[in-house]
Design a protein around this motif. Sequence first.
Motif, short mmCIF file in Angstrom:
data_model
loop_
_atom_site.label_atom_id
_atom_site.label_comp_id
_atom_site.label_asym_id
_atom_site.label_seq_id
_atom_site.Cartn_x
_atom_site.Cartn_y
_atom_site.Cartn_z
N ALA A 193 1.11 -12.45 6.27
CA ALA A 193 2.14 -11.29 6.22
C ALA A 193 1.17 -10.35 6.87
O ALA A 193 0.23 -9.90 6.37
CB ALA A 193 2.58 -11.20 4.89
N LEU A 194 1.94 -9.66 7.91
CA LEU A 194 1.25 -8.54 8.57
C LEU A 194 2.00 -7.14 8.25
O LEU A 194 3.05 -7.10 8.42
CB LEU A 194 1.31 -8.60 10.14
CG LEU A 194 0.91 -9.86 10.86
CD1 LEU A 194 1.19 -9.96 12.35
CD2 LEU A 194 -0.44 -10.36 10.44
N GLY A 195 1.19 -6.14 7.53
CA GLY A 195 1.56 -5.03 6.92
C GLY A 195 0.30 -3.96 6.95
O GLY A 195 -0.56 -4.03 7.68
N THR A 196 0.29 -3.44 5.69
CA THR A 196 -0.89 -2.50 5.53
C THR A 196 -2.02 -3.33 5.33
O THR A 196 -3.14 -3.04 5.86
CB THR A 196 -0.47 -1.70 4.25
OG1 THR A 196 0.58 -1.05 4.32
CG2 THR A 196 -1.72 -0.96 3.86
N VAL A 212 5.19 -9.90 -10.31
CA VAL A 212 4.75 -8.86 -9.40
C VAL A 212 3.71 -9.49 -8.62
O VAL A 212 2.79 -10.03 -8.74
CB VAL A 212 4.01 -7.68 -10.37
CG1 VAL A 212 3.62 -6.48 -9.40
CG2 VAL A 212 4.95 -7.27 -11.50
N ALA A 213 4.19 -9.45 -7.27
CA ALA A 213 3.11 -9.66 -6.00
C ALA A 213 2.41 -8.43 -5.69
O ALA A 213 2.81 -7.55 -5.45
CB ALA A 213 4.07 -10.05 -4.94
N ILE A 214 0.92 -8.83 -5.72
CA ILE A 214 0.05 -8.02 -5.45
C ILE A 214 -1.02 -8.17 -4.36
O ILE A 214 -1.28 -9.41 -4.29
CB ILE A 214 -1.04 -7.68 -6.91
CG1 ILE A 214 -0.21 -7.15 -7.95
CG2 ILE A 214 -2.19 -6.75 -6.57
CD1 ILE A 214 0.48 -5.81 -8.07
N PRO A 215 -1.05 -7.36 -3.44
CA PRO A 215 -2.01 -7.49 -2.31
C PRO A 215 -3.66 -7.46 -2.57
O PRO A 215 -4.28 -6.64 -3.05
CB PRO A 215 -1.91 -6.47 -1.32
CG PRO A 215 -1.59 -5.30 -2.20
CD PRO A 215 -0.69 -5.72 -3.23
N GLY A 216 -3.96 -8.74 -3.08
CA GLY A 216 -5.39 -9.03 -3.43
C GLY A 216 -5.87 -10.10 -4.23
O GLY A 216 -4.77 -10.82 -4.27
N GLY A 244 0.77 -1.22 -0.04
CA GLY A 244 0.01 -0.03 -0.24
C GLY A 244 0.59 1.27 -0.06
O GLY A 244 0.34 2.27 -0.43
N SER A 245 2.01 1.18 0.57
CA SER A 245 2.97 2.52 0.68
C SER A 245 4.33 2.18 0.05
O SER A 245 4.91 3.26 -0.12
CB SER A 245 3.17 2.95 2.16
OG SER A 245 3.72 1.67 2.85
N SER A 246 4.62 1.01 -0.40
CA SER A 246 5.73 0.82 -0.91
C SER A 246 6.03 -0.14 -1.90
O SER A 246 5.13 -1.00 -2.07
CB SER A 246 7.05 0.71 0.17
OG SER A 246 6.71 -0.73 0.73
N VAL A 247 7.00 -0.41 -2.88
CA VAL A 247 7.27 -1.68 -3.70
C VAL A 247 8.78 -1.93 -3.34
O VAL A 247 9.84 -1.22 -3.40
CB VAL A 247 7.42 -1.23 -4.96
CG1 VAL A 247 7.50 -2.18 -6.05
CG2 VAL A 247 6.01 -0.50 -5.41
#
Length: 300
Positions: free
Chosen positions: A135-138, A67-71, A13-16
Amino acid sequence: MTQAAVLGLDVGGSSVKYRLASADPGDGMPDALAEGVAPAPAADLPASLAELARTVAAGYRLVAVAVAIPGLVDEATGTVIRSTNVPQLDGRPLGPELTEMLDVPVMILNDGRAAAVAEARWGAGAAAHDVFTLALGTGIAGSHIVDGAIVDGANGSAGELGHVVIEPGGLPCSCGQQGCLETVIGAPALRRVWNAAGGEGSARELLAAYDEGDPRAVAIVQAAARHLADAILTLLALVDPGVVVVGGGLASEPHRLVTLAASYVDELATFHRVPPIVPARLGRWAGSVGAAAEARTLAA
């Protein structure tokens, strides 16, 4: 001859996060020719990812990208079905777009899957045949790996523990539900609660204040760990994994949330068979390592 390389990108959400690795096939963890973190742009993410790839791979012959995407993603078509944390990608054929921009094959995969692949093969789950990685992040991503194979579910969307409802009727989640795990333990949620309590800064500052014994931070972190424990107990009841690996930025050293949540699970478990609940070894790089591994397979 210029060395052939593959690139793994882990979009948050905030970085790559990125890892450039040799394209040489092998079973070992992809070596890091280059590794780092870039800010996620607010607009035109596909073009920015393509530019990042060109910059990172300068001096090498780029042959494949993952490319790994959250979703939720459709790996067959390279389309992002829905990404609650990067909504500008919803419905985008990201794989084909990047393939056209970079003129190399591009794979799109779920970030939980990428991190799980890395942790199951080379990280904290390497000695187990049944691993569930969080994985705990955004956001909160997860994936289940059995004997080296990812258990995707009928539609490829298994493992979304971040969208299990923990507080019915709680705060709205970006997925459309209320009271999801992400709304109480995701990094933005922890920052909101910390700031409301008078604390300054992000979840990182919250965890630092917890280490210093700030009573406000202690109460918030303990509540978050209890919520995580509730989610893990649900996971144990439904999946019964051999190891639970918890990674991501919120689980980094000194692993406060992991150790606290594990102690709550031990305290609250009834019929559950409680497996080892351990911190990830690859830290925040798990997603980019897993993506680089998939890119290496794509290039083979």
